[in-house]
Design an enzyme around this catalytic site. Structure first.
Site, PDB file in Angstrom:
ATOM      1  N   ASP A 134      60.365  56.161  74.542  1.00  0.00           N
ATOM      2  CA  ASP A 134      60.842  55.356  73.387  1.00  0.00           C
ATOM      3  C   ASP A 134      60.527  56.088  72.106  1.00  0.00           C
ATOM      4  O   ASP A 134      61.380  56.080  71.474  1.00  0.00           O
ATOM      5  CB  ASP A 134      60.080  54.148  73.606  1.00  0.00           C
ATOM      6  CG  ASP A 134      60.229  53.466  74.902  1.00  0.00           C
ATOM      7  OD1 ASP A 134      60.792  53.979  75.898  1.00  0.00           O
ATOM      8  OD2 ASP A 134      60.241  51.901  75.091  1.00  0.00           O
TER       9      ASP A 134
ATOM     10  N   GLU B 278      48.916  52.786  81.552  1.00  0.00           N
ATOM     11  CA  GLU B 278      50.164  53.141  81.314  1.00  0.00           C
ATOM     12  C   GLU B 278      50.139  54.514  81.008  1.00  0.00           C
ATOM     13  O   GLU B 278      50.855  55.516  81.059  1.00  0.00           O
ATOM     14  CB  GLU B 278      50.561  52.206  80.232  1.00  0.00           C
ATOM     15  CG  GLU B 278      52.123  52.254  79.904  1.00  0.00           C
ATOM     16  CD  GLU B 278      52.653  51.504  78.724  1.00  0.00           C
ATOM     17  OE1 GLU B 278      51.681  50.815  78.205  1.00  0.00           O
ATOM     18  OE2 GLU B 278      53.901  51.433  78.655  1.00  0.00           O
TER      19      GLU B 278
HETATM   20  C1  9YW Z   1      58.980  48.911  75.630  1.00  0.00           C
HETATM   21  C2  9YW Z   1      58.340  49.975  81.314  1.00  0.00           C
HETATM   22  C3  9YW Z   1      58.682  50.868  80.277  1.00  0.00           C
HETATM   23  C4  9YW Z   1      58.917  52.250  80.752  1.00  0.00           C
HETATM   24  C5  9YW Z   1      59.586  52.848  79.434  1.00  0.00           C
HETATM   25  C6  9YW Z   1      58.259  52.957  78.433  1.00  0.00           C
HETATM   26  C7  9YW Z   1      57.908  51.309  78.075  1.00  0.00           C
HETATM   27  C8  9YW Z   1      59.369  49.549  77.261  1.00  0.00           C
HETATM   28  O1  9YW Z   1      57.574  50.608  79.322  1.00  0.00           O
HETATM   29  O2  9YW Z   1      59.133  51.037  77.611  1.00  0.00           O
HETATM   30  O3  9YW Z   1      59.134  47.718  75.543  1.00  0.00           O
HETATM   31  O4  9YW Z   1      58.221  49.687  75.184  1.00  0.00           O
HETATM   32  O5  9YW Z   1      58.461  53.747  77.372  1.00  0.00           O
HETATM   33  O6  9YW Z   1      59.603  54.429  80.008  1.00  0.00           O
HETATM   34  O7  9YW Z   1      59.991  52.193  81.654  1.00  0.00           O
HETATM   35  O8  9YW Z   1      56.958  50.524  81.992  1.00  0.00           O
END
Ligand code: 9YW
Length: 450
Positions: A185, A423
């Site tokens: 992100d 995470e």
């Molecule tokens: C957010 C769920 C997700 C991942 C992404 C990560 C984060 C979601 O979490 O994004 O709202 O920030 O960047 O890769 O799929 O684990």
């Protein structure tokens, strides 16, 4: 805690804890990405999670991907979030803000989904799931093989959607229309492209929910970043999530070299499965063609000056040279000539990356500690993500680099031996960061241990 201070639980205890995390996050029909911060299903998380589940219960692993495929858009896109009813008020932006069910004729009404996608790791997961199931008895094997047969056309439709709607340059470098689609992100990869995103004065107001759930707001993206994230959603809403109009109008359009490398190797995996299961020859040939084109596109991004692969901003035409994990994309899919590949591997092993003696574990950090953009506690700006370690390890094994793959496994387990299933981790101290009991972290630990 320094590396030497770590008390490491025996592997069977760590595996039991990982299984407990997956069970704990299981709502019955899906395993949420994390207990509080992410109370829904995320597309690429679900793929990794199914690999972990396969070690516990093949039927449950298959059900996880069935849940994701049930949310596939009619054009073929796999949405990046499948919303659960329970979590709807807990996470922002939720289904109301996306509004896909009202605005797009391709989006399902039940379940509700977001309107963008994430990297196509799903064929990789299906291949791995099949491998794991085949180690078991006839029932597991039968279940997994039946699943490959019924999911193959869905995976093919997903890959075709990417090839047809996300290749604006026509040369195989696939584009993302939002940083969220990359799965990374707030990576500094996207900073320059986001600088070109100007939120309109008519951006509807919103309240973030993520900040209540992490101890330190500094680990999460900033408010200014969030305004841009939401503005891009607004732009997509205005064209009804029509895939080609989104690509034509989004103020963010970047060729994502990491996603493209995943696509190339996933097309090969899907083609191999197709050959084994007798799928249509024309579709297998199409997959091979997309793999070739995207692999060549990944190789063509390599900066001769640094040896690293780069993203390309399709709006400004600029290459993006920030030293992030994406620089190693060609190692995932191959395609470099021998000298360039050797050079890239020595960068990986060198002091700016895995060979940095200060690292707790020799896994690729999301951003190089030697880059100005490096922030060791901030999400995709520096921390190590165990799940990315798994992806590189899997690719190395596939490419025949057994020793490298094994080293990655050992280093990944070193990082995760604290049992927090974080995470992401501080690369210099090993401190667990972000959400704890994160499902995909538990899943890859299980795959490393079993
Ligand atoms: C957010 C769920 C997700 C991942 C992404 C990560 C984060 C979601 O979490 O994004 O709202 O920030 O960047 O890769 O799929 O684990």
């Amino acid at each position: 805690t320094a590396r030497t201070d770590r008390r490491e639980p025996p592997p069977n205890l760590l595996a039991a804890r990982a299984a407990y995390v997956l069970r704990g996050n299981d709502t019955g029909s899906l395993v949420t990405a994390a207990p509080r911060l992410y109370p829904h299903m995320w597309s690429w998380d679900a793929a990794f999670i199914s690999i972990g589940l396969a070690h516990l219960d093949v039927g449950r692993a298959v059900a996880e991907l069935d849940t994701l495929f049930a949310a596939q858009w009619s054009g073929g896109m796999l949405p990046h979030i499948v919303f659960t009813e329970d979590g709807a008020d807990e996470y922002f932006p939720g289904p109301d803000r996306w509004g896909t069910h009202e605005l797009s004729k391709h989006a399902p009404r039940d379940p509700l989904t977001s309107g963008i996608c994430q990297p196509p790791v799903h064929a990789i997961a299906v291949g791995r799931l099949l491998e794991i199931a085949r180690r078991g008895g006839a029932v597991d094997r039968g279940e997994a093989e039946g699943f490959v047969r019924r999911s193959w056309p869905k995976l093919y439709a997903w890959h075709r959607w990417l090839a047809e709607h996300r290749d604006p340059g026509g040369e195989g470098l696939l584009a993302v229309v939002h940083g969220w689609e990359s799965g990374m992100d707030n990576s500094p990869r996207w900073d320059s492209a986001y600088a070109g995103v100007r939120p309109g004065a008519d951006l509807p107001p919103y309240v973030r929910r993520d900040l209540r759930l992490v101890a330190d707001a500094g680990m999460r993206p900033s408010d200014a970043e969030y305004d841009r994230y939401l503005w891009l959603v607004e732009e997509m809403r205005r064209v009804g999530y029509d895939p080609d109009r989104v690509v034509a109008t989004s103020s963010f359009l970047v060729g994502d070299v990491f996603l493209t490398a995943i696509f190339a190797v996933a097309c090969d995996v899907l083609a191999e499965l197709g050959e084994e299961f007798g799928e249509p020859a024309t579709q297998i040939a199409a997959l091979r063609g997309w793999a070739r084109r995207s692999r060549a596109a990944v190789a063509a991004t390599v900066d001769p000056a640094t040896g690293l692969a780069r993203d390309r901003d399709f709006r400004s035409g600029a290459w993006i040279g920030t030293r992030t994990i994406a620089g190693f994309a060609p190692l995932l899919c191959g395609g470099l000539d021998r000298a360039a590949e050797r050079a890239l591997l020595s960068i990986l092993d060198g002091p700016d990356w895995c060979g940095n003696p200060e690292l707790t574990a020799a896994l690729v950090p999301s951003t190089s500690p030697a880059d100005d953009a490096f922030r060791p506690r901030q999400y995709w700006r520096g921390p190590q993500w165990p799940v990315m370690g798994w992806l590189f390890g899997w690719s190395f094994a596939r490419r025949g680099w057994a020793e490298r793959a094994e080293r990655h496994r050992v280093e990944g387990l070193r990082l995760c031996s604290d049992g927090a299933f974080a995470e992401y981790y501080h690369p210099l101290t090993g401190e667990p960061l972000g959400s704890f009991d994160q499902s995909w972290t538990a899943a890859v630990v299980l795959d490393w241990l079993c």
